[in-house]
Design a protein around this motif. Structure first.
Motif, PDB file in Angstrom:
ATOM      1  N   GLN A 249      59.442  55.381  63.373  1.00  0.00           N
ATOM      2  CA  GLN A 249      58.499  56.179  62.577  1.00  0.00           C
ATOM      3  C   GLN A 249      57.444  55.297  61.923  1.00  0.00           C
ATOM      4  O   GLN A 249      56.254  55.641  61.909  1.00  0.00           O
ATOM      5  CB  GLN A 249      59.259  56.959  61.502  1.00  0.00           C
ATOM      6  N   ARG A 250      57.876  54.163  61.399  1.00  0.00           N
ATOM      7  CA  ARG A 250      56.939  53.267  60.715  1.00  0.00           C
ATOM      8  C   ARG A 250      55.898  52.715  61.678  1.00  0.00           C
ATOM      9  O   ARG A 250      54.708  52.679  61.376  1.00  0.00           O
ATOM     10  CB  ARG A 250      57.718  52.114  60.073  1.00  0.00           C
ATOM     11  N   LYS A 251      56.346  52.279  62.857  1.00  0.00           N
ATOM     12  CA  LYS A 251      55.427  51.703  63.830  1.00  0.00           C
ATOM     13  C   LYS A 251      54.420  52.748  64.326  1.00  0.00           C
ATOM     14  O   LYS A 251      53.236  52.448  64.516  1.00  0.00           O
ATOM     15  CB  LYS A 251      56.197  51.106  65.010  1.00  0.00           C
ATOM     16  N   LEU A 252      54.888  53.974  64.515  1.00  0.00           N
ATOM     17  CA  LEU A 252      53.983  55.030  64.965  1.00  0.00           C
ATOM     18  C   LEU A 252      52.980  55.389  63.862  1.00  0.00           C
ATOM     19  O   LEU A 252      51.809  55.651  64.130  1.00  0.00           O
ATOM     20  CB  LEU A 252      54.776  56.272  65.383  1.00  0.00           C
ATOM     21  N   PHE A 253      53.437  55.378  62.632  1.00  0.00           N
ATOM     22  CA  PHE A 253      52.548  55.644  61.498  1.00  0.00           C
ATOM     23  C   PHE A 253      51.435  54.592  61.437  1.00  0.00           C
ATOM     24  O   PHE A 253      50.274  54.916  61.190  1.00  0.00           O
ATOM     25  CB  PHE A 253      53.343  55.644  60.186  1.00  0.00           C
ATOM     26  N   GLU A 254      51.793  53.348  61.704  1.00  0.00           N
ATOM     27  CA  GLU A 254      50.811  52.262  61.705  1.00  0.00           C
ATOM     28  C   GLU A 254      49.780  52.446  62.810  1.00  0.00           C
ATOM     29  O   GLU A 254      48.637  51.997  62.689  1.00  0.00           O
ATOM     30  CB  GLU A 254      51.519  50.913  61.872  1.00  0.00           C
ATOM     31  N   GLN A 255      50.177  53.130  63.893  1.00  0.00           N
ATOM     32  CA  GLN A 255      49.256  53.395  65.002  1.00  0.00           C
ATOM     33  C   GLN A 255      48.514  54.714  64.825  1.00  0.00           C
ATOM     34  O   GLN A 255      47.733  55.119  65.690  1.00  0.00           O
ATOM     35  CB  GLN A 255      50.023  53.398  66.332  1.00  0.00           C
ATOM     36  N   GLY A 256      48.749  55.386  63.705  1.00  0.00           N
ATOM     37  CA  GLY A 256      48.041  56.630  63.417  1.00  0.00           C
ATOM     38  C   GLY A 256      48.553  57.828  64.182  1.00  0.00           C
ATOM     39  O   GLY A 256      47.804  58.783  64.444  1.00  0.00           O
ATOM     40  N   THR A 257      49.825  57.812  64.564  1.00  0.00           N
ATOM     41  CA  THR A 257      50.386  58.945  65.294  1.00  0.00           C
ATOM     42  C   THR A 257      51.828  59.170  64.860  1.00  0.00           C
ATOM     43  O   THR A 257      52.319  58.534  63.925  1.00  0.00           O
ATOM     44  CB  THR A 257      50.303  58.703  66.822  1.00  0.00           C
ATOM     45  N   ASN A 258      52.523  60.105  65.503  1.00  0.00           N
ATOM     46  CA  ASN A 258      53.927  60.370  65.214  1.00  0.00           C
ATOM     47  C   ASN A 258      54.599  60.897  66.474  1.00  0.00           C
ATOM     48  O   ASN A 258      53.921  61.229  67.466  1.00  0.00           O
ATOM     49  CB  ASN A 258      54.085  61.361  64.052  1.00  0.00           C
ATOM     50  N   TYR A 259      55.926  60.982  66.438  1.00  0.00           N
ATOM     51  CA  TYR A 259      56.657  61.354  67.645  1.00  0.00           C
ATOM     52  C   TYR A 259      56.319  62.776  68.098  1.00  0.00           C
ATOM     53  O   TYR A 259      56.135  63.028  69.302  1.00  0.00           O
ATOM     54  CB  TYR A 259      58.166  61.235  67.418  1.00  0.00           C
ATOM     55  N   LYS A 260      56.205  63.708  67.170  1.00  0.00           N
ATOM     56  CA  LYS A 260      55.911  65.096  67.521  1.00  0.00           C
ATOM     57  C   LYS A 260      54.590  65.198  68.275  1.00  0.00           C
ATOM     58  O   LYS A 260      54.473  65.936  69.262  1.00  0.00           O
ATOM     59  CB  LYS A 260      55.864  65.959  66.256  1.00  0.00           C
TER      60      LYS A 260
END
Length: 344
Positions: A272-283
């Motif tokens: 979740q943290r890494k995706l947040f840093e990339q400006g996105t999320n799993y959903k």
């Protein structure tokens, strides 16, 4: 961005051809640039872009006309792009071939970003070069940018039998001190330096030019190999790795974020943290992946909506119908009917 950029070893096929054409000592040039000639036989090999740049510059400096970049454009072989080159060759139209460059650009290099901007009368294929984090130095020297553009244009002309004429070439770097007649001779169009973007501009009618060796069946097989190849090139790309895991699991139902994290040997929190840093999320990634696959499946008339729903991991066709209407504003039935009418 990453500290080191790379490009495909396939360049060595065209580079050695060009060096031999110019009468340059291939082994000496490669050795001076710290590049192993044996790498041409390794399709998985990535060449450090700094070494690649050294080689281009070294070859250029050994020529009186300093025109090595356009000699590359005349010496190309589709194998230099590996399966991407052959996939472009078997595409139905130039538009399809250019879309492959954009979609699979990391196979070519991670040092720039290709984009297509389609206007009413003209089309721009732009090349945005990355910069090194600490120094802000451009990842691609002028000679390397010229080489990429020359090879793309040379390849495009081979696809449509030399009928591809540019309207304009815009270059972001300033006019070099040396003679640039070689660029004018090769690109054969108006050339502007010091522009906001580096891009080629051409007539929109070329986009739908049928390619001479188009083969939809072979092209589909190539794309399957392309996806596998890209997965190996992009081992470091978390978003792509997640998509790859989703592809493998969808037919068994949409995988949860926890399942994906476990498959990637990560904690859910770290993912979740890494995706947040990339400006996105799993959903969001799951939604975009399903949408992309749905658009592909909808063009395959033999697949029923029930089958597509299953392939996308929906528990029932009703959930698929609602998701599809959310994505497109149309029901699957209406969308497929419109698609069939447009193809007739």
């Amino acid at each position: 961005m990453a500290g080191t950029y790379s490009t495909t070893s396939g360049w060595l096929i065209t580079l050695t051809r060009a060096m031999e054409t110019c009468g340059l000592d291939v082994d000496s040039c490669l050795s001076d640039a710290n590049i192993d000639r044996a790498w041409v036989k390794d399709p998985e090999k990535r060449i450090c872009l700094d070494a690649f740049s050294r080689l281009i510059k070294l070859c250029n400096d050994r020529l009186t006309e300093r025109n090595f970049s356009v000699i590359l454009g005349r010496s190309l072989h589709p194998g230099m792009f590996h399966v991407l080159g052959y996939s472009m060759m078997t595409s139905s139209t130039l538009n399809d071939a250019f879309k492959l460059i954009v979609t699979y650009q990391k196979i070519l290099t991670d040092a720039c970003r290709f984009e297509i901007d389609e206007g009413r009368d003209s089309v721009c294929l732009s090349l945005a070069v990355q910069q090194y984090d600490m120094t802000n130095r451009s990842a691609m020297d002028r000679e390397v940018v010229e080489s990429f553009l020359s090879v793309i244009i040379g390849f495009t002309r081979s696809l449509i039998h030399d009928k591809f004429n540019l309207s304009k070439l815009e270059l972001s770097f300033e006019h070099p001190e040396n003679n640039t007649e070689y660029l004018q001779s090769f690109f054969d169009c108006e050339i502007e330096f010091g522009c906001e973007k580096t891009q080629i501009v051409f007539d929109r009618r070329y986009l739908h030019e049928p390619l001479s060796v188009a083969n939809p069946v072979v092209n589909l097989a190539h794309k399957s190999v392309l996806n596998e190849f890209l997965s190996r090139v992009e081992r470091h790309d978390l978003t792509y790795l997640i998509k790859h895991e989703i592809y493998k699991s969808l037919a068994l139902g949409a995988p949860s974020q926890q399942e994906i994290a476990k498959n990637l040997c990560m904690s859910t929190r770290n993912l979740q943290r890494k995706l947040f840093e990339q400006g996105t999320n799993y959903k969001e990634i799951l939604e975009k992946t399903r949408y992309s696959l749905a658009m592909n499946y909808m063009q395959q008339a033999h697949l029923s909506f029930c089958e597509i729903s299953y392939l996308l991991g929906f528990s029932n066709v009703g959930n698929f119908n609602r998701a599809f209407k959310r994505w497109t504003g149309k029901s699957p039935g209406t969308y497929r009917k419109t698609l069939a009418e447009s193809n007739n």
